[in-house]
Scaffold this active site. Structure first.
Site, PDB file in Angstrom:
ATOM      1  N   ASP A 169      -5.334  -6.931   5.800  1.00  0.00           N
ATOM      2  CA  ASP A 169      -6.488  -6.261   4.971  1.00  0.00           C
ATOM      3  C   ASP A 169      -7.529  -7.319   4.941  1.00  0.00           C
ATOM      4  O   ASP A 169      -8.811  -7.358   5.099  1.00  0.00           O
ATOM      5  CB  ASP A 169      -6.217  -5.487   4.017  1.00  0.00           C
ATOM      6  CG  ASP A 169      -7.332  -4.428   3.735  1.00  0.00           C
ATOM      7  OD1 ASP A 169      -8.289  -4.251   4.369  1.00  0.00           O
ATOM      8  OD2 ASP A 169      -7.179  -3.676   2.634  1.00  0.00           O
TER       9      ASP A 169
ATOM     10  N   LYS B 215       3.775 -15.604   2.981  1.00  0.00           N
ATOM     11  CA  LYS B 215       3.753 -16.216   1.637  1.00  0.00           C
ATOM     12  C   LYS B 215       5.175 -16.682   1.407  1.00  0.00           C
ATOM     13  O   LYS B 215       5.864 -16.259   0.382  1.00  0.00           O
ATOM     14  CB  LYS B 215       3.186 -15.539   0.625  1.00  0.00           C
ATOM     15  CG  LYS B 215       2.762 -16.410  -0.631  1.00  0.00           C
ATOM     16  CD  LYS B 215       1.608 -17.415  -0.356  1.00  0.00           C
ATOM     17  CE  LYS B 215       1.505 -18.328  -1.650  1.00  0.00           C
ATOM     18  NZ  LYS B 215       0.733 -19.537  -1.519  1.00  0.00           N
TER      19      LYS B 215
ATOM     20  N   ASP C 119      -2.663 -18.395   2.286  1.00  0.00           N
ATOM     21  CA  ASP C 119      -3.665 -19.399   1.804  1.00  0.00           C
ATOM     22  C   ASP C 119      -4.384 -20.428   2.586  1.00  0.00           C
ATOM     23  O   ASP C 119      -5.564 -20.503   2.809  1.00  0.00           O
ATOM     24  CB  ASP C 119      -3.447 -19.815   0.315  1.00  0.00           C
ATOM     25  CG  ASP C 119      -1.930 -20.221   0.351  1.00  0.00           C
ATOM     26  OD1 ASP C 119      -1.213 -20.213   1.654  1.00  0.00           O
ATOM     27  OD2 ASP C 119      -1.548 -20.983  -0.670  1.00  0.00           O
TER      28      ASP C 119
ATOM     29  N   ASP D  24     -11.135  -8.823   7.440  1.00  0.00           N
ATOM     30  CA  ASP D  24     -12.511  -8.771   6.865  1.00  0.00           C
ATOM     31  C   ASP D  24     -13.092  -9.999   7.061  1.00  0.00           C
ATOM     32  O   ASP D  24     -14.185 -10.456   7.279  1.00  0.00           O
ATOM     33  CB  ASP D  24     -12.394  -8.293   5.460  1.00  0.00           C
ATOM     34  CG  ASP D  24     -12.830  -6.627   5.449  1.00  0.00           C
ATOM     35  OD1 ASP D  24     -12.252  -6.079   6.677  1.00  0.00           O
ATOM     36  OD2 ASP D  24     -13.124  -6.129   4.480  1.00  0.00           O
TER      37      ASP D  24
ATOM     38  N   TYR E  75       0.867  -1.221   0.003  1.00  0.00           N
ATOM     39  CA  TYR E  75      -0.226  -0.136  -0.080  1.00  0.00           C
ATOM     40  C   TYR E  75       0.844   1.290   0.274  1.00  0.00           C
ATOM     41  O   TYR E  75       0.485   2.382  -0.274  1.00  0.00           O
ATOM     42  CB  TYR E  75      -1.050   0.280   1.234  1.00  0.00           C
ATOM     43  CG  TYR E  75      -2.044  -1.167   1.310  1.00  0.00           C
ATOM     44  CD1 TYR E  75      -2.028  -2.049   0.148  1.00  0.00           C
ATOM     45  CD2 TYR E  75      -2.989  -1.022   2.092  1.00  0.00           C
ATOM     46  CE1 TYR E  75      -2.948  -2.930   0.049  1.00  0.00           C
ATOM     47  CE2 TYR E  75      -4.133  -2.149   2.089  1.00  0.00           C
ATOM     48  CZ  TYR E  75      -3.922  -2.989   1.074  1.00  0.00           C
ATOM     49  OH  TYR E  75      -4.833  -4.175   0.970  1.00  0.00           O
TER      50      TYR E  75
END
Ligand code: NAD
Length: 365
Positions: free
Chosen positions: A243, A187, A219, A247, A141
């Site tokens: 992020d 990851k 994942d 959620d 970001y």
């Protein structure tokens, strides 16, 4: 105890839920004789209308010189077609980086009385209590270079050891006060930034021998979060993964209106419910104020070190839910009586007062 709190109600239901969070803070102050001074400022769409900017200078200055900031929500459909840097949300992004909070804390808790609200089967969600610690100021970001020349677009994921260490310490400290487990998400089988993340988190963990560390690929984590959320205590992750996962974790609780957050580590802590301005229910008195009230509890814990008072508010929320009080978003399939946003704030204040009285009576015996 004295504290100056800047309130930024913002847009839509922001003012409605912030008013209830302030009411609960005032109740806590009245019980214990604290002096909380509240100063309200404009942010988001209302600030654009009044001052031509989503984050006016006066708002930013007030935030930077206060002890903590309590925000409602920003955003309005009337700005949907405006470029991103002129939208209400731009004010929030600017504020977050100006305050420098690099660790975003988002608890996701399954309350037994409203477990039926979760789209997860009750036996899966039941008892889950996860704290997501998301790195907030680094990664994709913010990484440079970035750009888009219409045939190719570029973003950069970059992390330094220092950025990883400081957020990892927040996660390990939090785990120490909870169930003593950190799951670090990355990851590392594909990304160099994740390899550095894993090495650094492992090194930081050596200072916390009382905390168990596990590593999980993002994942796999996404799958475990909705198939077995109880396996998690503190979940530590970088900005983008955090992020998405935070959620996803929201489904454990069952309504966006329940979720609180804190952005800490900078000069001034920023506390805000996770939900947006909810234009579809603005002004109807149906907004769930629990996320905002629980954010105020996080403020007491992280900015003012008032752990007992923070826990009292959290317990009050649980009691009020157990007593059957509901806003419409958490009423479906859970029984209980639907009350307005303001009434919900009132019953939480009553519960906070009762809990504090009971504790005083217990200590007096
Ligand atoms: P939203 O969170 O505002 O609403 C999503 C759904 O959840 C709506 O149906 C809404 O009614 C419901 N909801 C949200 N909060 C609730 C509460 N406290 N009680 C009961 N129901 C609640 O997300 P959205 O509709 O995607 O976005 C609306 C606006 O908010 C947009 O402009 C968006 O950019 C902005 N937004 C702001 C923030 C923020 O301020 N942190 C976060 C997300 C979205």
């Amino acid at each position: 105890m004295r504290a100056r709190i800047t309130t930024l109600p913002g847009d839509g239901i922001g003012p409605e839920v912030t008013a209830e969070a302030v009411r609960v803070l005032q109740a806590v102050a009245a019980i214990h004789g604290y002096r909380f001074e509240f100063e309200e400022h404009a942010i988001g769409g209302v600030a654009i209308k009044q001052f031509g900017s989503p984050l006016p200078r006066a708002t930013l200055d007030a935030c930077l010189t206060s002890d903590a900031v309590l925000l409602g929500a920003v955003g309005s459909p009337e700005y949907d077609r405006v470029p991103p840097n002129q939208r209400p949300e731009a004010g929030l992004l600017l504020l977050r980086s100006a305050l420098g909070g690099y660790a975003n804390l988002r608890p996701a808790i399954s309350f037994s009385s409203i477990a039926a609200c979760s789209p997860l089967r009750t036996e899966i969600a039941y008892g889950a209590d996860v704290l997501i610690v998301r790195e907030l100021l680094g990664g994709l970001y913010f990484g440079q270079p970035r750009g888009n020349d219409s045939t190719t677009a570029l973003n950069t994921m970059r992390y330094s050891v220092e950025e990883i260490e400081r957020v990892a310490r927040v996660a390990f400290e939090a785990a120490r006060k909870r169930r003593g487990k950190v799951t670090s998400v990355d990851k590392a089988n594909v990304l160099e930034t994740s390899q550095l993340w894993r090495q650094t988190v492992t090194r930081v963990s050596q200072h916390y021998p009382d905390v168990t560390l596990e590593h999980l690929y993002v994942d796999a984590c996404a799958m475990h979060l909705i198939t077995n959320p109880r396996r998690f205590d503190v979940l530590l992750t970088e900005n983008l993964f955090g992020d998405i996962l935070s959620d996803e974790a929201a489904v454990i609780t069952g309504s966006l209106g329940m979720l609180a957050s804190a952005s800490i580590g900078g000069e001034v802590g920023l506390y805000e419910p996770v939900h947006g301005s909810a234009p579809d229910i603005t002004g109807t008195g149906t907004a769930n104020p629990c996320g905002a009230i629980a954010s105020a509890a996080m403020m007491l814990r992280h900015s003012f070190h008032l752990e007992q008072d923070a826990s009292d508010i959290e317990l009050a929320i649980e009691h009020v839910l157990e007593a059957g009080y509901r806003t419409p978003d958490i009423a479906k399939g859970t029984g209980g009586y639907v009350i307005t946003t303001g009434e919900f704030g009132e019953v939480i204040c009553e519960a906070v007062t009762e809990i504090a009285d009971m504790r005083h009576a217990y200590h007096a015996v």
